[in-house]
Structures are given as structure tokens and as C-alpha cells.
Design a protein around this motif. Sequence first.
Motif, PDB file in Angstrom:
ATOM      1  N   HIS A 433      19.716 -36.502  -2.491  1.00  0.00           N
ATOM      2  CA  HIS A 433      20.536 -35.554  -1.741  1.00  0.00           C
ATOM      3  C   HIS A 433      20.882 -36.133  -0.365  1.00  0.00           C
ATOM      4  O   HIS A 433      21.938 -35.845   0.196  1.00  0.00           O
ATOM      5  CB  HIS A 433      19.756 -34.246  -1.595  1.00  0.00           C
ATOM      6  N   GLU A 434      19.985 -36.950   0.165  1.00  0.00           N
ATOM      7  CA  GLU A 434      20.187 -37.496   1.510  1.00  0.00           C
ATOM      8  C   GLU A 434      21.132 -38.699   1.518  1.00  0.00           C
ATOM      9  O   GLU A 434      22.025 -38.782   2.355  1.00  0.00           O
ATOM     10  CB  GLU A 434      18.821 -37.838   2.123  1.00  0.00           C
ATOM     11  N   PRO A 436      22.911 -41.682  -1.551  1.00  0.00           N
ATOM     12  CA  PRO A 436      22.909 -42.082  -2.957  1.00  0.00           C
ATOM     13  C   PRO A 436      21.797 -43.096  -3.247  1.00  0.00           C
ATOM     14  O   PRO A 436      21.518 -43.977  -2.419  1.00  0.00           O
ATOM     15  CB  PRO A 436      24.290 -42.714  -3.142  1.00  0.00           C
ATOM     16  N   ARG A 457      18.761 -36.788 -14.338  1.00  0.00           N
ATOM     17  CA  ARG A 457      20.130 -36.814 -14.867  1.00  0.00           C
ATOM     18  C   ARG A 457      20.226 -35.922 -16.100  1.00  0.00           C
ATOM     19  O   ARG A 457      21.127 -35.113 -16.235  1.00  0.00           O
ATOM     20  CB  ARG A 457      20.516 -38.250 -15.244  1.00  0.00           C
ATOM     21  N   THR A 463      23.427 -37.166 -10.850  1.00  0.00           N
ATOM     22  CA  THR A 463      24.492 -37.748 -11.650  1.00  0.00           C
ATOM     23  C   THR A 463      24.776 -39.144 -11.126  1.00  0.00           C
ATOM     24  O   THR A 463      24.423 -39.474  -9.998  1.00  0.00           O
ATOM     25  CB  THR A 463      25.745 -36.839 -11.615  1.00  0.00           C
ATOM     26  N   GLY A 464      25.394 -39.960 -11.957  1.00  0.00           N
ATOM     27  CA  GLY A 464      25.688 -41.328 -11.545  1.00  0.00           C
ATOM     28  C   GLY A 464      24.623 -42.301 -12.029  1.00  0.00           C
ATOM     29  O   GLY A 464      23.631 -41.904 -12.638  1.00  0.00           O
ATOM     30  N   THR A 465      24.865 -43.576 -11.773  1.00  0.00           N
ATOM     31  CA  THR A 465      23.914 -44.603 -12.198  1.00  0.00           C
ATOM     32  C   THR A 465      23.410 -45.361 -10.979  1.00  0.00           C
ATOM     33  O   THR A 465      24.039 -45.342  -9.918  1.00  0.00           O
ATOM     34  CB  THR A 465      24.575 -45.629 -13.132  1.00  0.00           C
ATOM     35  N   THR A 468      26.016 -47.790  -9.407  1.00  0.00           N
ATOM     36  CA  THR A 468      27.079 -47.337  -8.496  1.00  0.00           C
ATOM     37  C   THR A 468      26.603 -46.266  -7.526  1.00  0.00           C
ATOM     38  O   THR A 468      27.331 -45.860  -6.636  1.00  0.00           O
ATOM     39  CB  THR A 468      28.265 -46.756  -9.301  1.00  0.00           C
ATOM     40  N   GLY A 469      25.401 -45.798  -7.689  1.00  0.00           N
ATOM     41  CA  GLY A 469      24.892 -44.767  -6.777  1.00  0.00           C
ATOM     42  C   GLY A 469      24.623 -43.467  -7.523  1.00  0.00           C
ATOM     43  O   GLY A 469      25.501 -42.940  -8.199  1.00  0.00           O
ATOM     44  N   VAL A 470      23.414 -42.983  -7.372  1.00  0.00           N
ATOM     45  CA  VAL A 470      23.024 -41.723  -8.002  1.00  0.00           C
ATOM     46  C   VAL A 470      23.049 -40.647  -6.929  1.00  0.00           C
ATOM     47  O   VAL A 470      22.452 -40.811  -5.865  1.00  0.00           O
ATOM     48  CB  VAL A 470      21.602 -41.834  -8.597  1.00  0.00           C
ATOM     49  N   ILE A 471      23.764 -39.554  -7.197  1.00  0.00           N
ATOM     50  CA  ILE A 471      23.818 -38.495  -6.191  1.00  0.00           C
ATOM     51  C   ILE A 471      23.283 -37.184  -6.748  1.00  0.00           C
ATOM     52  O   ILE A 471      23.194 -36.987  -7.957  1.00  0.00           O
ATOM     53  CB  ILE A 471      25.251 -38.281  -5.643  1.00  0.00           C
ATOM     54  N   TYR A 472      22.955 -36.311  -5.852  1.00  0.00           N
ATOM     55  CA  TYR A 472      22.439 -34.990  -6.197  1.00  0.00           C
ATOM     56  C   TYR A 472      23.602 -34.118  -6.626  1.00  0.00           C
ATOM     57  O   TYR A 472      24.670 -34.150  -6.007  1.00  0.00           O
ATOM     58  CB  TYR A 472      21.742 -34.404  -4.965  1.00  0.00           C
ATOM     59  N   ASP A 473      23.416 -33.313  -7.649  1.00  0.00           N
ATOM     60  CA  ASP A 473      24.555 -32.641  -8.260  1.00  0.00           C
ATOM     61  C   ASP A 473      24.385 -31.127  -8.379  1.00  0.00           C
ATOM     62  O   ASP A 473      24.957 -30.501  -9.258  1.00  0.00           O
ATOM     63  CB  ASP A 473      24.786 -33.253  -9.653  1.00  0.00           C
ATOM     64  N   ARG A 474      23.573 -30.544  -7.526  1.00  0.00           N
ATOM     65  CA  ARG A 474      23.469 -29.088  -7.571  1.00  0.00           C
ATOM     66  C   ARG A 474      23.751 -28.527  -6.190  1.00  0.00           C
ATOM     67  O   ARG A 474      23.794 -29.261  -5.216  1.00  0.00           O
ATOM     68  CB  ARG A 474      22.086 -28.669  -8.067  1.00  0.00           C
TER      69      ARG A 474
END
Lengths: 773, 461
Positions: A433-434, A436, A457, A463-465, A468-474
Motif C-alpha cells: 500500500h505504501e 509498489p 493476489r 494486484t500486479g507482478t 512490474t510492481g505489486v500494488i494494493y488493490d482494496r
Amino acid sequence: MNADRLRATFPDYGGQLRDVFVQEARDAVTVPASDVLGPDLAASMPHDLYSHQATALDALARGEDVCVTTSTASGKTLVYALEIARQHLRDPDSTALLLCPTKALSRDQRRALSELYDTLGLDISVRVYDGDTASEAKRDVRRTADVVVTNFSGVNAYLPQHSQWARVFGDCATLAIDEAHAYSGVHGMHVSWVVRRLRRVLEHYDADPSLVLTSATIGNPAEHAKTLVDGDVTVVDDDGSPRGRREIAFWRPPGEGEARRSASAEAADLLAHLGTNGTQTLAFVGSRRMTELNRERAKRAATRHNMGRLRIESYNAGHTKRDRRATERGLKDGSLDGVVTTSALELGIDIGSVEATLLSGYPGSRQSFWQQLGRSGRGTGDALSVLVGRADAIDNYVFANPGYVLGEDVVEDAVVDRSNNAVFARHLLCAAHELPLTHDDERWFGERLAPAVEMWRKAGYLTGTLDTGVIYDRRDRPQSSVSMYASGGDEFVIRTPDDVDAALEPVGRARAYREYHPGAVTLHRGQQFEVVGFEEEGHQPRIDLEPVDVDYYTQTNHATRIGNLDSERSRAFGDYTLHWGSADVTVHYDTYTRKSIATGESLGAPQPTGLSPLSMRTQALWLAVPESERARLGQRHGVDSPDVAFQGAQHAAEHGIIKLAPLECTLDKSNLGGLSALTHPELDSPGIFVYDGVEGGLGFSRKLYDRFERVAANTRTVVESCGCEGTEGCPGCVMDSQCGSGNSPLHTDGAVDLLGTVLSGAESVDDPTETDD
Amino acid sequence: MPRPATVLALPSRLAGRLSPSELADLHAAAAPDAVLVPERVYAPGRFRPPESEVPILTPEGEIHAFGDVTLGTCATLDEVRRVADVAREEAGESTAYLATELLAVETDPMELDTRLDGATAYREALGTTGTDGDAAFVHLAASVPADYRREWGGLDVQGLAPVETQGAPAAPVLSLHADGTVAVEEIRTDRLGLRALSGVGDSRATTLARAGYDRASLAATPPHELATLEGFGRASARTVVRSAQALERGEVLRTGDAPLPADPVFLDIETDGLRPSVVWQVGVLFRGDYRSFLARDPEEASGMLGAFLDWLAGVDGTLVAWNGWGFDFPVLDDHVAATHPDRQEVWRQNTKCDLLAWARDEENAVLPGRTNKLEAVASALGYEGHDTGLTGAETARRYRAWMDGGPEPDWERHRAYCEDDVRMLAHVFDAVAATDRVASSIADRTTDETGDTRQGSLSEF
């Protein structure tokens, strides 16, 4: 005042003083400030440095991170204070973050640093930023402060808005963690991950601050610091500060057996005596309620013995900031003769020099024991500390075996478990969340990064890999579901009538049920209040108090139950069956007793509180004990009262398992709870239960289940080989200061027998001690 | 574009918390083709207003058709078998939807593992012919939150359960498209009925309801009448009445003096999520001219932002965004700082206006619309947009999938979605600007003046 004079002058002295131990004075070892600091800074320093301060500052100058672990009042703060000053002179734009375990301490340290920088003629602005900071001021702090003093709960909450902190983070040259020993157990687990998240964000802003930790004496400073901050630190523990001569008096209240006077009543008399004889005294007691009660008792004792006016105050976290500040000032300027406090004053709040400390009972750990003693005798003045023994098993043991607390190298380790997946995964969500997450973040989160990302995930949180960078999705903030203190729940506000000048801090749900149930009579700074309203529904739960004037206080009785057992795994050990799963742990504060303020005796039958039970769903392991074993163990170890002996065996085994759990998983034993039942309705047999003391559970009991053979074997070995006499055990084996039933009954021989039988039913016993027996 | 099926998912535990007027409000807001209740129902009246005949779908192994969309409900594996067979025939080449309780997403943080419980048996019951042209299914899982969508080894799982928003459950309204697109709108249940009004929470709603008020009657009530009720002062009574008037009449009410920017640059951005790693589209509308900046590849995002900043440098106006300080401005600020640090100062000096904050937080206007969402306000003000079948969340999801090697998004559709949002914003802005401090109805304003569908120039990167 020393122990001899106390014996000679104490009214009604009847042989209470059992032992006096002496810590001899120690001279200071100092180093000229100019040897360590640059000429500008050294010139304005009004005194030399203690050797440990110099050692730490030299290490910092070499680019090392340090952990300073020396005695109370040895000037640990000066290490990071001067490091910050040095950095400031090098680069006036540089900033520093100082993390303190409590909001009260943050304000105290802010004052101390500001005063020092005034003395040194440095224009360094030190500001506190936490939940009590006015929102108008926050923006200003972020924009202009050179040193920001905050706490880890705050950092957890502020990290998502790191862009607002770009200046403070980007210019951060020093990251100081004060009182690092406080971060142990579940709280320490969370803090260790918040530190990583913070360092990760600092790195994002190209900051690589030097780390300064300070800690009270703990058994494992290097290991603890490394676990906490994820890096090697240089431990500085060679104390160069001077110390006066200290006498430690072991004091037994008069009377024998049931008739023995209570330790807290005796401590109140001692406080009155010391306080009216010009010895400023800090009296530690075990609960907030007792601070209020002993304040009254001491005043009455002073009157009873015509000792003269006694100026004392109570102190605990339930008091407002303003009240606490006034009390601290009273100690410093000498307008108070004494203060009755909880462990709230155990941490380094500056209260000047107190001449004597009184401990109403052994505080449960050797670390607390030394922290509390250390609050008397700042500087080179002589100090007196009195341990007033309670009539319970642990205090009896300490009095009979003073080496247990006074020996060399006996202080407990601080324990922090970073292997716990549940807590790790929760903080990983926050990190995503802070900023990626990418493969580079393995540096902070290790090999579990990829599997945990994959878990979240699939669950729809990330979401994401990692390429390329995983980001928080809620939408909700993951930080708000981090329960740093493992004691979540709603806060109750406490209201008093408008015309009453009393302000009380809000309390958590468990405390509200325990201490503020309808009908409870509570003392607050000398004024009695009765709880007349208890409103839990609605937006803001609240408690209403009315002033009263009665000659009693109330004590709440509770019953703990465990039920709704849902076994997810089980294994047979002969006729015993071990289960792991989830369970409801219910604490019911069902009745309360009125007790005389004068004598402590119960007045009348217990009254119902009218409150429903407090329940928590958590993880637990339980050992179902066959009825045949109840008969066999009972007959063998207690012919007259077989069930008492059997229950003592179960109870002792339960305590032993909990006490040795830290060997198997890094936890603080207070993170576990236990219960032994003579007959459990859902098992239809006796049973021993050990549960995670946190809503939802954190996997502690699961580890103990998986490694039960080792845990049981270790426990049996320790209990069997303990040198204590009789079958009631000692704090070294099965006694526990947190036991809800006063460590009774306990039966060590029975426990050894029970555990041996369980192990003989195991398919293969993996003996961890690797000895033949 | 074929019409989607609009389905309101309403579990009975949520329905049970709604008063009759709140239920009616929820239906008015959702305008569903059907209500999907994921458990057996004995009293359908609890799920729809008395006068409504909207079908209540429960898991009973039945197939329903709404326009081009086929929707089956199943509680057992037998029903899955049966319904799947029928749905395959009926749906033809388009996607069919199956609502089910048989699939659950379970997370075990201790084992760092998330499983789709029930998947094996479900997959078997579903059967797959594997031939070309076999219908695709989206499985609507009753226990999974409605903002969830994921592929599990051939099972396309979409959530159906209410999502908690700031502690209050929100009822999901799903637009099910025949191509498998699901757009989810969430209607907060604590913003229904009287609680939709500014300044009205639980306790004031109770007070008002007990005193016999509803929203319509409040709109015609003199504020001083309310000021006598417990918990109301003069200021709060005025706010409540104004808010009721705005909502009931579809009006903007000016309540403050602060002027709106004279030369607005309407702005909307598309990202890959709420805590984005990339800003991949910026849509701006300035003096009637719409412009889109688009980065098809995340690597081009920096160049795209640079071009946007170049364009902005030549424009003398104030950036206007909806909830701009809550999202667009700080996100752009972060990304400008990261990709063009040398231009951050210039970007920061640009004047900016968050229209929602200007109205709501600075109390310059009371806006109609059941929620503060731009769509709700714009639609209450008579805006009719172009249903692209997308939502902000869906566009973000598709871009993420593309970044991670998935199918290439339909760029034109995404561009149209962003443009529609920007024009919606301009519509609301104009409606507010056209309102002076005396309340004036704009419900019958024509929408022609902003109904410009002219293609803006599309800049690509």
C-alpha cells in the motif's frame, strides 16, 4: 534513610526486615567531550561524556549502528541527542526521527532534547507528532521540524502518506529507537515489521540514517537489536556512569499464613513513614486501582501515626496528560513526598532523583524488578529500595532465593518472532500500500515475499507482478487492521458530572468490563466514584461516574472458560489425544465484592455485575486426558484429596508448557493463555488447554502442537530436575506471576508423571536434550 | 452495445437491516432487473418495495434471461450440472453467469496460501467440452466480496457479497455484460433514506423518522421547525432541509460565497489501482476542447506525463477534478516527483480546485445525488453519459492485466470512458456555476450544451 534507620524508626516494627543487600557505589568513567565531538560542539558541552556515551558516538562516527544498553539514568539519551546535533552541524537541513514507546515519553524526550539544544546554542526544532498532536500543527511539524518524536503505532498509520513526509524522510540522518527493550512479544513482532517498512520508505527517499537504539538491560541486546532493525548493530554496554550506594531491603509484612498483612497495606505504611521522614519515595503497585487505594491508605497511615503532613499523589495511564505532568513536576521540584504508580513510571519519564523506591510485590520479571529499583538514586546519592513480599508462591520463592533476582546475568531476553507468517503477511500488505513491491523488496521481506504476494493476489488484496510492481488493490487501509498492541476493541469514554473537577482517560473494553462495571467503586486522585452508567451500544461506548463517599472499594471476580472447540488436527498419545484448532475463550466478570478500605476484608456477598461475558475466538491446542488417568494420577499423588493432586498435575503441566514455549517459538509467554479443566463438557473428560492470547490467533499454539513431543519432553526435564523442594514448584519451574488462580493447586511430581505417560504414548520420542535417561 | 443485466445482490442479513424507505431508496438507486439473494427466501417482500415486481432470484437451480444475458442460480452440484448444460445452449457464444454458494476463497496466512474451496467438485460438475464456441461462464460467488474478480484454473470467479466501506456495508449492483464484463457499483446502506441527507446520521435519522418526516416532506419544511427537535440546532436544521431540497428536486444549492475558477481545465486520470504504480491516461477538457494523453505501455508513462505537463504549460487555467485532493492531485504529484522532479515546482504552482471539496468540505454548495460520487451527482443533474460498461476499478484491472501479459485493452473504449468522466465533471461544474445563491431549479436544463460527442485529439505514447 537506609535499611538500618528504617528498622530503627518504623512504627510497630516487628522483624519485617529479612535481608539487606548492598550494591556498592561506582565512580564515573569519563572522556573529555573534545575527544569525541567536533570543536564547536565540544566547546559548548557543559560537562565531559561518560565512557559509554563516547564509545557509542565513536562507533556512530565510523558509520556503525549502535545499541546502548546501560543502567537506568546513565545518560543514554545523550547519545542520539549528540549524534543528531553532529549531523545538524554537518548539514543544517538534516532531520531525525525519534521513536518512543509511549506518548508520555515522547513529550518528555522532546523537552529533554530541546533543553539540551538550548544549552548547546543549536537551533534544532524538536516536535512531537502523534495521535495527540493537533491537526493544525501536524502540517507545520512535517514542514519545519528538525527532529520528529513519535511512536510506532503512529508510523504504521503515517507511512501511507509518505509523500507528505518527503522532506523529513528524505533528509533523515538519524533514526533513534528509545527503550527498545519495550518491543517484545506480539508488540515487538509488529514493531520489527514497521521498522522494515519505515526503512524501506526512507530508502525510497534516498535516506540511509544511522540507527541508535537505547535499551534497558536485557539478556540479548545484540540479537534483539538485530531482529528489530534488520541489521548488525554495535552493542555498547560498558557503563561509565557513576552510581551511589544502594541498599535493597527484603521486607516481610507481619503475621503468618492467612493472617499475614497484605503487601500493599504494608507498603502504604512504609510510604507514609519514608515520605514524612523527608525521603522522597516512588511506590510501585500492580494496578491502576491500587495506585489510588494506596494513596489513600498512606495518607490515613500518616494521620494514624501522627507522622505529619504527607504530600503524595497517584500516577497511572488513566490520568490525563495534564494531571500526570503536574505529578511529575511535583516529584522533580520536591513538592511531593511520594507517588504511588503503576509501571507507567518504569520507563524513562524524567522525574528527577527519587531517594527511595518501594515495590509492592515482585513485579513478575527481573527486568521490571531492576527497572523499578533503578528509579531511585539518580546520580551519586545513596538509594534505598524496599521489596515488600506478598504472601504468594513467587514472592516466597524470591525471598528464599534472592540470587534469582540479584545474581549476575539473570535478566530475561526480549523476544521477537519474525517467522510468524500471519503478522508478516499483514505488514506486507501495508508495504504494498505504501510503495509498489518488486523483487528488490526481498531485501526487506526475505524469501517469503513471492509466496505471500501470491496469496494476497489470489485473495484479491494485491494486484500486479513483482516484475512490474505489486500494488494494493482494496479501498480500506491495511494499516488500520494492524493491531499493534494485541488488545484491540472499542474505547469507552469516562464521564463525570460537569461540576466535578476530574478527567479520566478513555479505557479499552477489557478494562471497562473489569474495573468500570455498574456498581464498581473506583478511586481517582483521592475522590471516590461509583459507576452509575455503562453504555456499550451506539457510536461511542461510555461509562458514567458519580462522586460517592463510602468506606469500601470493589473487586471484580471473573471466570475464564474455553469452549466451541473446533478441532482441525489431532494426534493420539496412547490414551491421550492432542488437538489443535479454534476455540472461544470467554472471560466473564460476573460478580464483584465490596471490600473495606481500612482492612481489605470482604463486606457481604458478591454482587452481580450484570455484564455479559467477553469472548474471543482464537487458536488453541488441547490435550484430552482420559478419565482413567484422572483416577491413576490422583490416587498416586494425593491419597487424601486425589482430585486436588490430579488438578495440580494438570495445572503444573500447563504452566510448564507455557513457560517453556519460548524455547520452541519466539514469543513472550504473556502471549499465551492456559486453562486446566477437571471435566470439560465438550471433551467429556479432563483437559489441558493452551491458547493464543490474541483475537484470531497468531499460530503460537499451532507450533506447540507440531512440536509437542519436544515441548512435553523439555517441560518434563525442567520440572523433574528443578531443585525446588516439595511438590508446589517454584518460579523457576511451574509458578507463574500471571496465574489467575494464585498458583494453586500445583503438583510437580504429578506433572512429571503425566507428561511422561503422554510421551510414552508418542510413536517416537525425539528427545531434544540428547541425553540418555 | 447490447444492454447489460443489472443485478442487485442483497443477502438477507443486509436486507433485514433496511427500513422500508431505505429499501425503496436502494431499489430506486439500483434500478435492478433482478435481486439476487444468495440463500433460500420465504418472504420476498423483504427484498423489494411493496409496489415492485422485480424478480427475486434465489439459488434454486433455475435459468433466467435478461436481454442478452443468461444468469443461472445453483445451490448444489446437481444444479450446477443441469444449469450449466442449459446455459451453454441458451448463451450461445456469449458469456453466461452462474451464481453459486459452492465456491469460496479461503486465505490461510499461517500457510501463506489462498485456496478456492469447492473448486474441484465444482469444476467436475460444470464439465467442459473444450470445443470452440463453448459458452464462457463467470461464476458469481456468494461469499466473496463484490470487488473480487479472478481466474482460478479456468474458473472465472466474480464476487457477489457486500463490501464494507468505512464500517458500513455497501450493497453491490452488478452490471453483467454479455461479453463477460462486470461493472460493480456499490451503494452504501448508511446513505439511504433520511441518511442520504448531509448532516444526518443514525441518531438524527431516528429522530426525524419518529417525528414523521421523510425526505420529500423535509424539502418543504421550514428549518426553524426542525430546530426544536432533539439534536438539532439552527445550522444543522438548515443543512438538512437544504440537502433534502437538493436531493428531492435535483438542484444545486449555493451555500457559500467562494467563487469557482473562471477558466477551468477539467481533469481525470486513469491508473492501475487506488495506490497506483502508473498513471496511464490523463483526460483534459479546456474551453470545449477535449484531449487525451495515453500511455499504452507503462514504460511510456513518463513521456506521457511530460507531454501532459508541456500541454499544461501552454494553458492558463485552473485544474478542476472531482475529489481531486483525495486522488488525482496527490497521485499526479507523486508521479511528477518520481518521473519529472525538475518540473515538480511548476506543477505545484498550478492552481487546482477539487469541486467536491469546494462544495462539500468548504460548504459552498449542497449537491443533489444520493452519494458524492460524480456519477450520482451528474445523473441527478440530468447528465446522460455513454455507458462504456467500464468503471474506474475495471479500467485499472484491465490495464494491470495488460501490464502482466494479459489481453490488450480496447484503448478506444478506455479513452471514451475517461472522456465521459471529464465531461460529466464539466456538466456538474456548469450546473454549479449557473446557480446563484438563490436556489434555482436546473432539473429541466437541457443537456445538449455538454452533450458534445466530438472526438478530442488523441495523443499517444
